[in-house]
Enzyme design. Structure first.
Site, PDB file in Angstrom:
ATOM      1  N   GLU A  46       6.909  -9.182 -27.450  1.00  0.00           N
ATOM      2  CA  GLU A  46       7.773  -9.994 -28.316  1.00  0.00           C
ATOM      3  C   GLU A  46       7.560  -9.662 -29.786  1.00  0.00           C
ATOM      4  O   GLU A  46       8.513  -9.599 -30.568  1.00  0.00           O
ATOM      5  CB  GLU A  46       7.492 -11.493 -28.106  1.00  0.00           C
ATOM      6  CG  GLU A  46       7.615 -11.960 -26.659  1.00  0.00           C
ATOM      7  CD  GLU A  46       6.290 -11.946 -25.932  1.00  0.00           C
ATOM      8  OE1 GLU A  46       5.954 -12.982 -25.312  1.00  0.00           O
ATOM      9  OE2 GLU A  46       5.569 -10.929 -25.971  1.00  0.00           O
ATOM     10  N   CYS A  78       2.183 -15.631 -29.558  1.00  0.00           N
ATOM     11  CA  CYS A  78       3.548 -15.135 -29.777  1.00  0.00           C
ATOM     12  C   CYS A  78       4.521 -16.265 -30.104  1.00  0.00           C
ATOM     13  O   CYS A  78       5.512 -16.065 -30.809  1.00  0.00           O
ATOM     14  CB  CYS A  78       4.034 -14.387 -28.540  1.00  0.00           C
ATOM     15  SG  CYS A  78       3.141 -12.860 -28.227  1.00  0.00           S
ATOM     16  N   TRP A 164      -5.520  20.375   3.874  1.00  0.00           N
ATOM     17  CA  TRP A 164      -4.775  19.178   3.472  1.00  0.00           C
ATOM     18  C   TRP A 164      -3.782  18.859   4.555  1.00  0.00           C
ATOM     19  O   TRP A 164      -3.055  19.745   4.996  1.00  0.00           O
ATOM     20  CB  TRP A 164      -4.066  19.378   2.131  1.00  0.00           C
ATOM     21  CG  TRP A 164      -4.997  19.630   1.012  1.00  0.00           C
ATOM     22  CD1 TRP A 164      -5.289  20.818   0.423  1.00  0.00           C
ATOM     23  CD2 TRP A 164      -5.762  18.630   0.312  1.00  0.00           C
ATOM     24  NE1 TRP A 164      -6.174  20.652  -0.602  1.00  0.00           N
ATOM     25  CE2 TRP A 164      -6.480  19.308  -0.694  1.00  0.00           C
ATOM     26  CE3 TRP A 164      -5.910  17.264   0.405  1.00  0.00           C
ATOM     27  CZ2 TRP A 164      -7.336  18.652  -1.582  1.00  0.00           C
ATOM     28  CZ3 TRP A 164      -6.751  16.609  -0.463  1.00  0.00           C
ATOM     29  CH2 TRP A 164      -7.448  17.298  -1.448  1.00  0.00           C
TER      30      TRP A 164
END
Length: 367
Positions: A46, A78, A164
C-alpha cells in the site's frame, strides 16, 4: 484485484514470514499507482502504491489483496498512511488472520470515514498466501510433498539408482520451487544415498534452509549439506540417539540442531515441524524419501503434493515406492486429493493437489 494479485506474486519466495501483498490505486478511470511487498522489512504494498500515486490518491480507490496493517512492526502502520492520503474507498481481498491485525485494520479505516469492501477474489488471494495462513493459524509450516517417480510409482530402482527418473524440465521446476520455500526437508536415507547439497541452481536465487531428519545423526561430517553454510542454513532434526560429541561438531560447523522425543524409535516429526515453525520457517518442500513421505502424511502434516511422473516403467518388488511406511490396509483410509490439476511439462506429467485431511480440516486457503 486481479492486477493486485499479479503484483503480489512478484514477491514470491522473498517476503517470508510476511505474506505476499499487492496494491493498486485507481482514480479517474485509470491506475495511478501500484506496488507490492518486496521482502520483510521493506515498505508494504500500500505504501509503495501511495508513493507512486502522489497527489492522485485524493478521492481514489485502493485495491489491496490483504487487510492493511494497523500496528508498528518493522515498518509503520499502513492504515494511518492510507487515511492521510485522502483515499476514500478500500477494497480488500481477504482479512488478515494475524490476531495483531484481524479486523482492526478495517475498523480503523471505517472509523476514519473510508468505505471498506472485503472478500473480492478472496479464494484466489488465500491461495497465494496459503503458507502464511497456515503458519499464522497453527504455528506449523505449510508442507508441499514433492515426488519424482516412474509411471509405476518408483522413485529408485532395486539398486537404489534414482538419477534421473524425471526430465531436466521437471528438475528446473523443482529448483524454482526450492527458491520459493523456506525449507527443503529430506530423510537420512536419501542423504546417505545421494549426498546432495540441496542448493538452488542457478546460484543467484535464494536458498532455502536444508532440513535433515536423522534420528541418530548418522550423517558424515564431510557431507555436502554441511558446506556452504554462509548461503544456506542446515538444520538437523534428531533425537537422544545422537552422539552428543557429534552434535557439538555439527554445531561448531554452523549447523542447527533440533532435538525431539523418540516416536517409535524415530524422530517425532510432528514435534520437529512445530519447532521449525517456532524458528520462523513457514513453508517446506518435502523431498523424500518414501518413509519420511509416509510419516508426514500419516501425521497429517502434508498440505499439498506435486508429483512429477516420468513415462518410464521400472518394475520389481525391490524398487523404492514413492510412499513407504506401513501404508494403509483399507482403501477408505487412503489419502485423498482435492483441487487437482494436471499438466504436461517436457516429457513428464505433473499432478498437483491438496490433501483432504481425514479429520475434516480444510485446506489453508479455503477455511
Amino acid at each position: 484485484m486481479e492486477r493486485a494479485i499479479e503484483l503480489a506474486l512478484k514477491g514470491k519466495g522473498k517476503t517470508s514470514p510476511n505474506p505476499m501483498v499487492g496494491a493498486v490505486i485507481y482514480n479517474n478511470r485509470k491506475i495511478v499507482g501500484e506496488g507490492y511487498h518486496r521482502k520483510a522489512g521493506t515498505d508494504h504494498a500500500e505504501i509503495v502504491a501511495i508513493k507512486k500515486a502522489g497527489k492522485l490518491t485524493k478521492d481514489a480507490a485502493l485495491y489491496v489483496t490483504l487487510e492493511p496493517c494497523c500496528h508498528t512492526g518493522r515498518t509503520p502502520p499502513c492504515t494511518k498512511t492510507i487515511i492521510k492520503s485522502g483515499i476514500k474507498k478500500v477494497v480488500i481481498g481477504m482479512h488478515d488472520p494475524n490476531p495483531i491485525v484481524a479486523g482492526k485494520g478495517i475498523k480503523e479505516l471505517q472509523d476514519a470515514g473510508i468505505l471498506v469492501l472485503t472478500g473480492l477474489l478472496e479464494r484466489d488471494v488465500k491461495r497465494i498466501n496459503e503458507s502464511y495462513i497456515k503458519y499464522i493459524k497453527t504455528g506449523y509450516p505449510f508442507v508441499l510433498m514433492k515426488v519424482g517417480m516412474s509411471l509405476d510409482g518408483k522413485i529408485a530402482t532395486s539398486a537404489r539408482e534414482s538419477k534421473w527418473i524425471t526430465s531436466e524440465t521437471s528438475r528446473k521446476i523443482v529448483h524454482s520451487i526450492r527458491s520459493e520455500v523456506d525449507g527443503i526437508m529430506i530423510g537420512a536415507g536419501t542423504l546417505l544415498q545421494d549426498n546432495p547439497n540441496l542448493l538452488v541452481t542457478p546460484r543467484k536465487r535464494k536458498n532455502a534452509a536444508r532440513i535433515i531428519v536423522d534420528s541418530s545423526l548418522k550423517t558424515p561430517i564431510d557431507y555436502n549439506v554441511l558446506d556452504n553454510l554462509s548461503i544456506a542454513r542446515t538444520i538437523f532434526i534428531t533425537t537422544e540417539l545422537a552422539d552428543k560429541k557429534k552434535i557439538k561438531l555439527f554445531q561448531d560447523k554452523g549447523a542447527e540442531i533440533i532435538l525431539t522425543p523418540l516416536d517409535s524409535g524415530r524422530v517425532d516429526i510432528k514435534e520437529g515441524m512445530k519447532k521449525l515453525g517456532e524458528m520462523g520457517i513457514t513453508s517446506i518442500m518435502l523431498e523424500g524419501g518414501s518413509d519420511l513421505n509416509y510419516s508426514c502424511l500419516s501425521k497429517e502434516l502434508v498440505d499439498k503434493v506435486i508429483f512429477f511422473i516420468a513415462p518410464k516403467i521400472i518394475g520389481g518388488k525391490d524398487g523404492i515406492s514413492s510412499v513407504g511406511g506401513k501404508g494403509i490396509a483399507d482403501l477408505k483410509d487412503a489419502f485423498h486429493l482435492t483441487d487437482i490439476s494436471l499438466k504436461e511439462e517436457g516429457k513428464d506429467i505433473i499432478v498437483e493437489g491438496y490433501i483432504k485431511q481425514k479429520k475434516g480440516r480444510k485446506t489453508a486457503y479455503n477455511d
